[in-house]
Design an enzyme around this catalytic site. Sequence first.
Site, short mmCIF file in Angstrom:
data_model
loop_
_atom_site.label_atom_id
_atom_site.label_comp_id
_atom_site.label_asym_id
_atom_site.label_seq_id
_atom_site.Cartn_x
_atom_site.Cartn_y
_atom_site.Cartn_z
N SER A 1 0.88 -1.19 -0.21
CA SER A 1 -0.07 0.17 0.07
C SER A 1 0.88 1.29 -0.13
CB SER A 1 -0.87 0.07 1.22
OG SER A 1 -1.48 -1.05 1.32
N1 SAH Z 1 -0.90 -5.00 3.93
C1 SAH Z 1 -0.09 -5.23 2.85
C2 SAH Z 1 -0.88 -4.90 1.58
C3 SAH Z 1 -1.91 -5.78 1.24
S1 SAH Z 1 -2.29 -6.09 -0.34
C4 SAH Z 1 1.23 -4.50 3.17
O1 SAH Z 1 1.44 -3.77 3.93
O2 SAH Z 1 1.98 -4.89 2.01
C5 SAH Z 1 -3.84 -7.02 -0.11
C6 SAH Z 1 -3.33 -8.65 0.51
O3 SAH Z 1 -4.59 -9.26 0.81
C7 SAH Z 1 -2.55 -9.32 -0.92
O4 SAH Z 1 -1.46 -9.87 -0.35
C8 SAH Z 1 -3.59 -10.54 -0.91
O5 SAH Z 1 -3.22 -11.90 -1.08
C9 SAH Z 1 -4.37 -10.37 0.45
N2 SAH Z 1 -5.62 -11.04 0.59
C10 SAH Z 1 -6.93 -10.93 -0.34
N3 SAH Z 1 -7.74 -11.71 0.01
C11 SAH Z 1 -7.32 -12.27 1.19
C12 SAH Z 1 -8.13 -13.16 2.00
N4 SAH Z 1 -9.39 -13.75 2.03
N5 SAH Z 1 -7.54 -13.73 3.20
C13 SAH Z 1 -6.41 -13.33 3.51
N6 SAH Z 1 -5.58 -12.57 2.51
C14 SAH Z 1 -6.10 -11.80 1.56
#
Ligand code: SAH
Length: 215
Positions: free
Chosen positions: A62
């Site tokens: 992000s």
């Molecule tokens: N917080 C992260 C950015 C996240 S991007 C950082 O600091 O880099 C969103 C993430 O959510 C992705 O890695 C994706 O794989 C995950 N995601 C999406 N759906 C999900 C679910 N149902 N359970 C767990 N993770 C999920």
Amino acid sequence: MSGPDPETKMQFLFALRSKGVTDKRVLAAMEEVDRGLFVRGLFSGRAYEDMPLPIACGQTISQPSVVGLMTQALEVTPRDKVLEVGTGSGYQAAILAKLARRVYTVDRHARLVRAAQLVFQQLQLVNITTMTADGSFGLPDQAPFDRIIVTAAAEDAPGPLLAQLKIGGIMVLPVGQSDTVQTLIRVRRTEQGFDYDELRPVRFVPLLEGLGKDG
Ligand code: SAH
């Protein structure tokens, strides 16, 4: 580990402040955690710019100011047990680990979880527990949580996550149709129910069902 040079670091912190990240503890945590460690390959040179960047598995780390604003909205205290859904690069979890007692972070991609774990070890962040799972169901074994943060967008706050929030607890998450405008919301659980407030428009990758196919 070198980290950014002093001028780059100053610009990074200035960008955060100018976008509304004003909480001193949050700024201190973001000053401590080197975002450069969480961005690899082609985009590593842009780690200190205030923009989201691609990571493995087609996901994104992000935008730093959004990480700051979400962390600030979560009002984390040193006593808190926090759940993060969407580990991604691990950057958000590392910042939370500086502010909370314990952080549980879950991602559906095992590969991302493994990479994040290595950085947590390198930074000696021993209060983070990682898990590969579909985070929309929360972590029933560890519930309830003081704070929950979701870093992928769902249409609505997932029921199991609401159920795993303590009374007095706070959850911050983006909601809305994926790939269109989403809204960052904050949910407070009270004795009577849930209070919602809308914070700002955001754009996140979607919260998907099940595990990622990456072994
Ligand atoms: N917080 C992260 C950015 C996240 S991007 C950082 O600091 O880099 C969103 C993430 O959510 C992705 O890695 C994706 O794989 C995950 N995601 C999406 N759906 C999900 C679910 N149902 N359970 C767990 N993770 C999920």
